[in-house]
Design an enzyme around this catalytic site. Structure first.
Site, PDB file in Angstrom:
ATOM      1  N   MET A  60       0.818  -1.211   0.000  1.00 32.93           N
ATOM      2  CA  MET A  60       0.000   0.000   0.000  1.00 32.93           C
ATOM      3  C   MET A  60       0.851   1.259   0.000  1.00 32.93           C
ATOM      4  O   MET A  60       1.994   1.260   0.449  1.00 32.93           O
ATOM      5  CB  MET A  60      -0.969   0.016   1.178  1.00 32.93           C
ATOM      6  CG  MET A  60      -0.363   0.278   2.534  1.00 32.93           C
ATOM      7  SD  MET A  60      -1.553   0.726   3.828  1.00 32.93           S
ATOM      8  CE  MET A  60      -3.030  -0.101   3.389  1.00 32.93           C
ATOM      9  N   CYS A  61       0.241   2.324  -0.554  1.00 24.46           N
ATOM     10  CA  CYS A  61       0.804   3.665  -0.488  1.00 24.46           C
ATOM     11  C   CYS A  61      -0.372   4.585  -0.162  1.00 24.46           C
ATOM     12  O   CYS A  61      -1.314   4.163   0.491  1.00 24.46           O
ATOM     13  CB  CYS A  61       1.521   4.041  -1.792  1.00 24.46           C
ATOM     14  SG  CYS A  61       0.445   4.123  -3.238  1.00 24.46           S
ATOM     15  N   ARG A  62      -0.338   5.808  -0.618  1.00 25.31           N
ATOM     16  CA  ARG A  62      -1.430   6.733  -0.292  1.00 25.31           C
ATOM     17  C   ARG A  62      -2.692   6.423  -1.101  1.00 25.31           C
ATOM     18  O   ARG A  62      -3.788   6.352  -0.547  1.00 25.31           O
ATOM     19  CB  ARG A  62      -0.989   8.173  -0.525  1.00 25.31           C
ATOM     20  CG  ARG A  62      -1.993   9.210  -0.064  1.00 25.31           C
ATOM     21  CD  ARG A  62      -1.398  10.620  -0.083  1.00 25.31           C
ATOM     22  NE  ARG A  62      -2.291  11.559   0.579  1.00 25.31           N
ATOM     23  CZ  ARG A  62      -3.260  12.222  -0.053  1.00 25.31           C
ATOM     24  NH1 ARG A  62      -3.468  12.051  -1.346  1.00 25.31           N
ATOM     25  NH2 ARG A  62      -4.030  13.060   0.618  1.00 25.31           N
TER      26      ARG A  62
END
Length: 109
Positions: A60-62
């Protein structure tokens, strides 16, 4: 031939999943998933040995862009990697738990 990237929605991630967070340090500090492994995307190559190959890795990231790139790379290298659609913004919107490295309420930076 383009192969579609394995992805799941934030609400579908198992509570005991192995999470890899590839956001920058300031984003991590603001709010992250408790127990996630934090390796900023720019340092991943030097730290690949920290990512387990014997379990599915949820990345995951933003919002899902950086994590999509990392998921594609890990999959090419033999990992069972899955991108979290919508990233931390979707995680927060789904009401999934978050913690912060500060005294305030966790948030997505």
């Amino acid at each position: 031939m383009f192969q579609s990237l394995p992805a799941v929605g934030a609400a579908e991630v198992p509570s005991d999943a192995f999470l890899l967070d590839v956001r920058e340090a300031d984003e991590w500090t603001a709010g992250h998933v408790d127990g996630a492994l934090h390796i900023p995307m720019g340092t991943l190559m030097a730290r690949l040995d920290e990512v387990p190959k014997d379990t599915r890795v949820y990345v995951m990231c933003r919002v899902g862009g950086r994590s999509g790139q990392v998921t594609a790379y890990l999959a090419q290298q033999g990992w069972d990697a899955v991108n979290i659609d919508g990233g931390m913004l979707a995680w927060e919107a789904a009401g999934r738990p978050m913690v912060a490295e500060h005294a305030g309420t966790p948030f997505v930076a």
